[in-house]
Enzyme design. Structure first.
Site, short mmCIF file in Angstrom:
data_model
loop_
_atom_site.label_atom_id
_atom_site.label_comp_id
_atom_site.label_asym_id
_atom_site.label_seq_id
_atom_site.Cartn_x
_atom_site.Cartn_y
_atom_site.Cartn_z
N GLN A 129 -3.01 -2.62 9.14
CA GLN A 129 -2.91 -1.82 8.04
C GLN A 129 -2.83 -2.42 6.64
O GLN A 129 -1.71 -3.14 6.50
CB GLN A 129 -1.78 -1.03 8.31
CG GLN A 129 -1.41 -0.08 7.26
CD GLN A 129 0.12 0.68 7.65
OE1 GLN A 129 0.90 -0.20 8.03
NE2 GLN A 129 0.61 1.74 7.28
N SER B 177 0.58 -2.09 1.87
CA SER B 177 1.62 -2.59 1.06
C SER B 177 0.99 -3.54 0.21
O SER B 177 -0.06 -4.51 0.41
CB SER B 177 2.56 -3.26 1.87
OG SER B 177 3.36 -2.31 2.60
N SER C 140 0.59 -7.08 9.18
CA SER C 140 0.81 -7.44 10.52
C SER C 140 -0.29 -7.71 10.91
O SER C 140 -1.27 -6.90 11.06
CB SER C 140 1.73 -6.61 11.23
OG SER C 140 2.92 -6.32 10.61
N GLU D 257 3.44 6.81 11.96
CA GLU D 257 3.91 5.40 12.31
C GLU D 257 5.36 5.47 12.18
O GLU D 257 6.16 4.97 13.17
CB GLU D 257 3.66 4.41 10.68
CG GLU D 257 4.59 3.24 10.74
CD GLU D 257 4.23 2.41 9.60
OE1 GLU D 257 3.59 2.86 8.45
OE2 GLU D 257 4.38 1.17 9.39
N GLU E 196 16.63 3.06 3.76
CA GLU E 196 16.94 3.83 2.57
C GLU E 196 16.05 4.99 2.31
O GLU E 196 16.16 6.02 2.08
CB GLU E 196 17.19 2.87 1.32
CG GLU E 196 18.11 1.64 1.36
CD GLU E 196 18.26 0.95 2.32
OE1 GLU E 196 16.89 0.48 2.78
OE2 GLU E 196 18.93 0.26 2.67
#
Ligand SMILES: Cc1cc2nc3c(=O)[nH]c(=O)nc-3n(C[C@H](O)[C@H](O)[C@H](O)COP(=O)(O)OP(=O)(O)OC[C@H]3O[C@@H](n4cnc5c(N)ncnc54)[C@H](O)[C@@H]3O)c2cc1C
Lengths: 375, 396
Positions: free
Chosen positions: B115, B118, B150, B233, B366
């Protein structure tokens, strides 16, 4: 104790959902409580001399038939189960309505159910409790955990302190060294002295017996088993009351913080508060699974019931207290007032965290049951 | 839509598959291909794409029957991103051709996915991403840098989001692509992590040409497509039944039973608290599963990742402490590039360190708390100043 290396035995998969019948029962109870036990009514009642509204009790116990849910039909009850009784307790927790449901319709009833097999006085009394015509309480301190029933009186002579709902009970079930007795509240030699309780919605009293008379319901051994069964059901279903308390506290806090503005924003838009409420939501969702598991294990008579109850109590006590404490804090000054019902929930939650054994006591039970012994 | 097949029909088809391809004598990959072609891979997918349009809840029965027959499974740990995230996104937004090309090798495990979301400047605020994709004829040319990716070193394909219009507000100028990780413009470099190994990577993209036929969804709608990926996810927990002591609490409970000399009063209290919380989390997951099976999905899924992240960290932390002298040691710091993502394997020190990622990967705790607060509880969003501003004008 020997170490064991095999995996834990797995219980049968519990049904953790609510059935349609249970949802219907919930709607009926909720509607009744909205009508008869709205917050101002409950607050006013705490200052009145009569701790309970007899019309509310009659409607709940008789009208809806909640008092007899645990009692088989042939003994005069509804022949339902702990799963349904748990739903009633969720709603009673959500409204903190004063009603002797947990003490009479669950704990006393369950105690008598252990003794009613062959008819006799236990069965007769059970029928009266199931119809809601009379109420009874088990005469042990409210803090008594199921695994370790407090030392019984030697005879029908002596004092038992801190009995929940004793002040409104018609009959007291008194465990003694000679067995379990049913003592009429009005019997000569029996005196019930009200105490000032932390939880204003559940009265406590001290029972003093001086050579009183009662009906013997069970021999000592059967008495101990019955008391333990009553307390196990009480502890297990108390988790549902705690769930109801926590749910109300979270819902009200979300509602209030969405509306209350400070710094030109709803206070509920501040992340410091949002995260606390999201955390509470997760605790409530988890408490629901734990409480349902305990109710289902009791209903099915699962061998897993003592563990399911201990887990539910070890978890749900803390959730209810946490939710009530957050509710007071996030309401600010209003949360500290006598007019706002938040304090009723805090008092009920804190008292409940001691009732039928504290979280710590139940964790000790877990240690025993899953063989994680102390050093 | 009434289901095309019911439980009895699925059982029949499962038995036919086992009869035609006995697991004992059939090659693993061949078996998995046959299973896919029989529609028993994910029964709720369409016919011809590994499924039979059956209710999703019936998958469990198929899986159980195949497991009982010792049939090979498609190791979800190795292909988790493909199975859990790429597949539902391709199914939801892909063209027929894309579905036929990608889903079978993905499910069988012949092609591993990663993926590429990010970036160094865009993590929680993923929509701020800066990787550019510029149209050039039938291709898009992609330049930028991705990070914490990853399994990129083991992957054949990547799901990728890139900015296709910097003049629009950040959420609107993004498009979604399928990227060939073996393209010469893709440079995958190991990024060593807290555990010593390199499970994730930095990925540099320079002049990577992606054919327009590998775009998922319309140009500029990539954020919407990415929502499907991210939802899958975060909510991937809850599908399976976890046994009591099935998670991180298992190893530490066994250590407690087998090594009485390690026990202290303080660790006993903490262990019991965590044991109860782990059992309650297990029950909460089980309740969620029962809701899904009953067709009443609840929002509990968004909470489970939060709960497990916290529990994994607290339990593994306690475990290291309980081990005393041994907790001072660590298995192996050698830098390796594992093919599998493995949370519970290896030793207590590894578990402790790896679990720190549980509250970061796939959305931090968070950010998940924000999502619960706003989408489940309906609390107001915080005021924001990036909604109607062109991405290129945002301060960075
Ligand atoms: C083990 C691991 C594997 C990963 N694998 C992949 C992968 O395969 N592919 C991929 O694309 N990404 C992957 N990631 C990246 C992961 O998705 C991001 O790290 C994550 O989304 C957080 O972004 P960030 O690291 O930029 O942190 P930041 O967003 O910079 O956050 C820093 C801190 O600020 C907090 N924060 C940020 N925004 C807010 C907010 N609005 N409110 C409150 N707090 C906030 C965060 O919670 C955090 O504590 C992986 C990460 C890890 C740890």
């Amino acid at each position: 104790m020997t170490a064991r290396t095999e995996p834990q035995p797995q219980p049968a998969t519990p049904d953790l959902l609510y059935s349609q019948d249970e949802e219907d029962l919930r709607s009926a109870v909720r509607a009744l409580l909205a009508d008869r036990a709205a917050a101002p009514t409950v607050i006013a009642a705490t200052e009145a001399d009569t701790p309970y509204d007899p019309r509310l009790w009659e409607a709940l116990a008789t009208g809806i038939g909640a008092a007899g849910l645990l009692v088989p039909e042939k003994l005069g009850g509804q022949g339902a189960s702990h799963r349904e009784a748990a739903v009633v307790l969720e709603e009673l927790g959500r409204s903190v309505a004063p009603a002797p449901y947990l003490t009479s319709s669950v704990v006393a009833t369950e105690t008598l159910l252990a003794l009613a097999g062959d008819g006799g006085p236990a069965a007769a009394l059970l029928g009266e409790l199931a119809s809601g015509a009379r109420t009874a309480v088990l005469a042990v301190p409210f803090a008594t955990p199921p695994a370790d029933p407090a030392a019984a009186l030697a005879t029908l002579d002596g004092t038992v302190r801190g009995i929940a709902d004793a002040a409104v009970a018609d009959v007291l079930l008194v465990p003694t060294a000679e067995g379990l007795y049913a003592v009429e509240a009005t019997a000569p030699g029996a005196a019930v002295e009200p105490l000032v309780p932390l939880d204003l919605t559940r009265p406590l009293a001290t029972l003093t017996l001086s050579v009183a008379t009662g009906t013997l319901l069970a021999a000592p051994e059967a008495s101990a088993t019955a008391v333990e069964r009553g307390l196990l059901a009480g502890a297990g279903l108390l988790a549902s009351e705690q769930l109801g308390i926590a749910e109300w506290c979270l819902t009200e806090t979300v509602r209030y913080t969405r509306e209350r503005h400070q710094f030109n924003r709803p206070v509920g838009s501040f992340q410091a508060l949002k995260h606390r409420m999201a955390q509470l939501w997760l605790e409530v969702v988890s408490a629901r699974a734990a409480a349902r598991n305990a109710a289902d294990a009791l209903a099915t008579g699962s061998p897993d019931a003592p563990l399911a109850v201990a887990v539910a109590q070890a978890y749900c006590s803390g959730v209810a207290v946490h939710a009530a404490e957050e509710c007071v804090q996030l309401h600010g000054g209003i949360g500290m007032t006598w007019e706002h019902p938040a304090h009723l929930y805090l008092k009920r939650a804190k008292a409940d965290s001691i009732a039928y054994g504290s979280a710590g006591t139940h964790r000790e039970a877990v240690a025993e049951l899953v063989e994680l012994p102390a050093p | 839509m009434s289901p095309a097949v019911d439980a009895a029909e699925l059982r029949r088809r499962t038995r036919d598959l086992l009869a035609a391809h006995p697991p004992a004598t059939t090659d693993r990959t061949d078996f998995l291909k046959a299973r896919f072609d029989a529609g028993l891979a994910w029964v709720h997918y369409p016919e011809g794409l590994g499924g039979l349009d059956a209710p999703r809840s019936l998958q469990q029965a198929v899986d159980a029957e195949l497991a009982a027959a010792d049939a090979p499974d498609n190791d979800p740990r190795r292909i988790g991103i493909g199975l859990g995230m790429a597949a539902p996104t391709i199914l939801g937004f892909g063209t027929d051709e894309q579905k036929r090309r990608f889903l079978r090798p993905l499910w069988v495990g012949e092609e591993v996915w990663c993926q590429l979301f990010s970036e160094p400047g865009a993590g929680s605020d993923l929509a701020a991403l800066a990787t550019r994709a510029v149209r050039d004829g039938d291709d898009w040319v992609v330049d930028g840098q991705k990070v914490w990716t990853s399994s990129a070193h083991a992957a054949r394909w990547a799901i990728l989001i890139a900015r296709t219009d910097p003049d629009l507000p950040k959420h609107r100028g993004i498009s979604y692509f399928i990227c060939d990780v073996t393209d010469p413009g893709v440079d995958v470099r190991p990024l060593r992590q807290i555990t010593g190994e390199a499970e994730f990577n930095e990925v540099f993209l320079s002049g990577v040409r992606i054919p327009d036929s590998h775009r998922l969804g319309p140009v500029g709608e990539g954020w919407k497509v990415a929502q499907t990926t991210l939802m899958n996810e975060r909510v991937s927990i809850g599908g399976s039944r976890i046994p009591r002591e099935g998670g991180m609490i298992g190893p530490v409970s066994r250590t407690w039973r087998e090594r009485p000399e390690l026990r202290t009063h303080d660790t006993h209290q903490r262990l019991l608290t965590l044991w109860v919380e782990a059992e309650v989390a297990r029950l909460t997951g089980e309740r969620l599963r029962q809701q899904l099976v009953a067709g009443q999905p609840g929002p509990e899924g968004s909470g489970m990742k939060l709960a497990f992240a916290r529990l994994n960290q607290q339990i593994s932390g306690l475990e290291v402490e309980l081990l005393g002298d041994e907790g001072l040691l660590y298995g192996d710091w050698t830098m390796v590039r594992p093919e599998l993502v493995d949370f519970t394997g290896r030793d207590a020190g590894y578990r402790y360190l790896r679990s720190k990622g549980n509250s970061i990967e796939g959305g931090t705790s968070e950010v998940l708390l924000n999502i619960v607060a706003e989408r489940v509880l309906g609390l107001p969003a915080e005021p924001r100043n990036d909604k109607d501003v062109a991405w290129k004008d945002l301060s960075r």
